[in-house]
Write an enzyme that holds these catalytic residues in place. Structure first.
Site, PDB file in Angstrom:
ATOM      1  N   HIS A 172      58.898  13.376 -10.800  1.00 37.48           N
ATOM      2  CA  HIS A 172      58.374  12.178 -10.147  1.00 37.48           C
ATOM      3  C   HIS A 172      56.847  12.224 -10.113  1.00 37.48           C
ATOM      4  O   HIS A 172      56.268  12.848  -9.221  1.00 37.48           O
ATOM      5  CB  HIS A 172      58.918  12.070  -8.720  1.00 37.48           C
ATOM      6  N   GLU A 229      54.836   9.962  -9.238  1.00 38.62           N
ATOM      7  CA  GLU A 229      54.352   9.263  -8.045  1.00 38.62           C
ATOM      8  C   GLU A 229      54.373  10.132  -6.798  1.00 38.62           C
ATOM      9  O   GLU A 229      53.788   9.787  -5.772  1.00 38.62           O
ATOM     10  CB  GLU A 229      55.169   7.985  -7.820  1.00 38.62           C
ATOM     11  N   CYS A 273      62.725  10.121 -13.960  1.00 38.10           N
ATOM     12  CA  CYS A 273      63.927  10.801 -13.451  1.00 38.10           C
ATOM     13  C   CYS A 273      65.187  10.176 -14.076  1.00 38.10           C
ATOM     14  O   CYS A 273      65.391  10.290 -15.272  1.00 38.10           O
ATOM     15  CB  CYS A 273      63.956  10.773 -11.923  1.00 38.10           C
TER      16      CYS A 273
END
Length: 198
Positions: free
Chosen positions: A179, A181, A79
């Site tokens: 993202h 994750e 990001c």
């Protein structure tokens, strides 16, 4: 050992949890000396471009990361961590990023900001970081995007009013606008590929 850069605003805990789930050894890096034990680093990003640069410079991490780039060691920017690889941002016009790549960070004007939620990434070329079909959905949360003349950097693109780079790579430097994750199994697969293949 994977080092996760902590500058006081990055989403480090979600990244750490993902790496822990994948059973990769990792550590939080808050000071330059912490980088000595890392063989690859992740720069997660949440917050403003200018704030991140100021915090990284205040701790001495900015210079250490620049040294890391010069040594050609593995890096993943997430990001804002991707955006900081470029020269400057509309968000903080007088503050310079790492400037590893040519380009400027612009604010979305065509649609509601921030962009929040799942969006498609269209894959333009093969990359070891990606092991799926030509397109895949990831989770995004951002108000700014990369505009770069270095088209050869671009591995994947996403459309949100305009088409913009969402995956970039040159040598051992990788960046993703989304993202991983927070992107379920496909995000975990991307992190696994980065650790094991890049």
């Amino acid at each position: 050992m994977i080092g996760i850069i902590d500058y006081g605003a990055g989403n480090i805990h979600s990244v750490k949890n993902a790496l822990d789930f994948l059973r990769y050894k990792n550590c939080i890096i808050k000071e330059p000396e912490d980088m000595r034990i890392a063989d690859r680093i992740i720069l997660p990003g949440v917050g403003a471009f200018g704030f991140a640069v100021k915090k990284l410079k205040h701790t001495g991490l900015f210079e250490k990361i620049m040294e890391w780039f010069k040594r050609g060691r593995p890096f993943l920017g997430i990001c804002l961590g991707l955006q900081l690889l470029f020269e400057s941002s509309e968000e903080s016009k007088k503050i310079k990023g790492f400037g590893i790549f040519k380009g400027f960070i612009k604010r979305f004007n065509e649609k509601k900001v921030p962009q929040i939620g799942w969006n498609n990434v269209d894959i333009l070329k093969k990359s070891p970081i990606l092991s799926f079909r030509k397109s895949q959905f990831f989770y995004f949360l951002h108000s700014y995007y990369v505009d770069t003349p270095e088209k050869e950097l671009i591995v994947g693109i996403t459309e949100y009013g305009i088409k913009y780079p969402s995956v970039i790579n040159r040598d051992n430097i990788y960046g993703v606008q989304f993202h991983p994750e927070k992107s379920g199994q496909v995000g975990l697969a991307l992190l696994k590929n980065w650790v094991e293949k890049c």
